[in-house]
Motif scaffolding. Sequence first.
Motif, PDB file in Angstrom:
ATOM      1  N   ASN A 184      -6.275  -1.955 -49.614  1.00 18.01           N
ATOM      2  CA  ASN A 184      -5.065  -1.918 -50.440  1.00 18.01           C
ATOM      3  C   ASN A 184      -3.804  -1.881 -49.582  1.00 18.01           C
ATOM      4  O   ASN A 184      -2.788  -2.506 -49.918  1.00 18.01           O
ATOM      5  CB  ASN A 184      -5.101  -0.707 -51.375  1.00 18.01           C
ATOM      6  CG  ASN A 184      -6.116  -0.872 -52.476  1.00 18.01           C
ATOM      7  OD1 ASN A 184      -6.487  -1.973 -52.845  1.00 18.01           O
ATOM      8  ND2 ASN A 184      -6.593   0.248 -53.008  1.00 18.01           N
ATOM      9  N   VAL A 185      -3.849  -1.139 -48.466  1.00 14.94           N
ATOM     10  CA  VAL A 185      -2.697  -1.101 -47.556  1.00 14.94           C
ATOM     11  C   VAL A 185      -2.455  -2.494 -46.979  1.00 14.94           C
ATOM     12  O   VAL A 185      -1.310  -2.963 -46.909  1.00 14.94           O
ATOM     13  CB  VAL A 185      -2.927  -0.059 -46.441  1.00 14.94           C
ATOM     14  CG1 VAL A 185      -1.874  -0.190 -45.349  1.00 14.94           C
ATOM     15  CG2 VAL A 185      -2.936   1.338 -47.013  1.00 14.94           C
ATOM     16  N   PHE A 186      -3.518  -3.184 -46.567  1.00 16.62           N
ATOM     17  CA  PHE A 186      -3.386  -4.532 -46.026  1.00 16.62           C
ATOM     18  C   PHE A 186      -2.783  -5.488 -47.054  1.00 16.62           C
ATOM     19  O   PHE A 186      -1.892  -6.277 -46.731  1.00 16.62           O
ATOM     20  CB  PHE A 186      -4.747  -5.052 -45.557  1.00 16.62           C
ATOM     21  CG  PHE A 186      -4.714  -6.473 -45.096  1.00 16.62           C
ATOM     22  CD1 PHE A 186      -4.187  -6.799 -43.867  1.00 16.62           C
ATOM     23  CD2 PHE A 186      -5.196  -7.491 -45.911  1.00 16.62           C
ATOM     24  CE1 PHE A 186      -4.148  -8.117 -43.439  1.00 16.62           C
ATOM     25  CE2 PHE A 186      -5.163  -8.810 -45.497  1.00 16.62           C
ATOM     26  CZ  PHE A 186      -4.636  -9.122 -44.257  1.00 16.62           C
ATOM     27  N   VAL A 187      -3.244  -5.405 -48.278  1.00 19.70           N
ATOM     28  CA  VAL A 187      -2.723  -6.291 -49.329  1.00 19.70           C
ATOM     29  C   VAL A 187      -1.253  -5.994 -49.598  1.00 19.70           C
ATOM     30  O   VAL A 187      -0.447  -6.914 -49.774  1.00 19.70           O
ATOM     31  CB  VAL A 187      -3.565  -6.146 -50.616  1.00 19.70           C
ATOM     32  CG1 VAL A 187      -2.896  -6.816 -51.793  1.00 19.70           C
ATOM     33  CG2 VAL A 187      -4.961  -6.729 -50.402  1.00 19.70           C
TER      34      VAL A 187
ATOM     35  N   ILE B  70       5.343  -8.916 -46.738  1.00 20.24           N
ATOM     36  CA  ILE B  70       5.793  -9.892 -45.736  1.00 20.24           C
ATOM     37  C   ILE B  70       5.945 -11.283 -46.356  1.00 20.24           C
ATOM     38  O   ILE B  70       6.956 -11.959 -46.169  1.00 20.24           O
ATOM     39  CB  ILE B  70       4.823  -9.927 -44.543  1.00 20.24           C
ATOM     40  CG1 ILE B  70       4.869  -8.590 -43.805  1.00 20.24           C
ATOM     41  CG2 ILE B  70       5.147 -11.070 -43.617  1.00 20.24           C
ATOM     42  CD1 ILE B  70       3.817  -8.451 -42.710  1.00 20.24           C
ATOM     43  N   PHE B  71       4.931 -11.729 -47.087  1.00 17.15           N
ATOM     44  CA  PHE B  71       4.917 -13.094 -47.571  1.00 17.15           C
ATOM     45  C   PHE B  71       5.299 -13.242 -49.039  1.00 17.15           C
ATOM     46  O   PHE B  71       5.301 -14.346 -49.566  1.00 17.15           O
ATOM     47  CB  PHE B  71       3.522 -13.706 -47.355  1.00 17.15           C
ATOM     48  CG  PHE B  71       3.131 -13.769 -45.912  1.00 17.15           C
ATOM     49  CD1 PHE B  71       3.738 -14.684 -45.057  1.00 17.15           C
ATOM     50  CD2 PHE B  71       2.171 -12.925 -45.400  1.00 17.15           C
ATOM     51  CE1 PHE B  71       3.382 -14.745 -43.721  1.00 17.15           C
ATOM     52  CE2 PHE B  71       1.801 -12.982 -44.075  1.00 17.15           C
ATOM     53  CZ  PHE B  71       2.415 -13.891 -43.222  1.00 17.15           C
TER      54      PHE B  71
END
Length: 70
Positions: free
Chosen positions: A59-62, A68-69
């Motif tokens: 979830n942190v990565f998502v 960012i994107f």
Amino acid sequence: MADPIINDIGESGAPSIGGDSGLNLNKRLDCEHLDQMTDNWTDYQRPSFVTVLLRFFGNVFVDIFNAIFG
């Protein structure tokens, strides 16, 4: 036309006053053997610690990827 769910409420409501509720309120609590008086409940659907960590960091990565994107 009457709603059948509302008609069933009277039959499954609270017990009548003075009826047997299954509780003995005059029984003293045995504090020395409290673990034997209570039921242990085990959650068999609980995920493992590794699964919780993978979900958290996923979830942190998502969230970072979307920030960012996105």
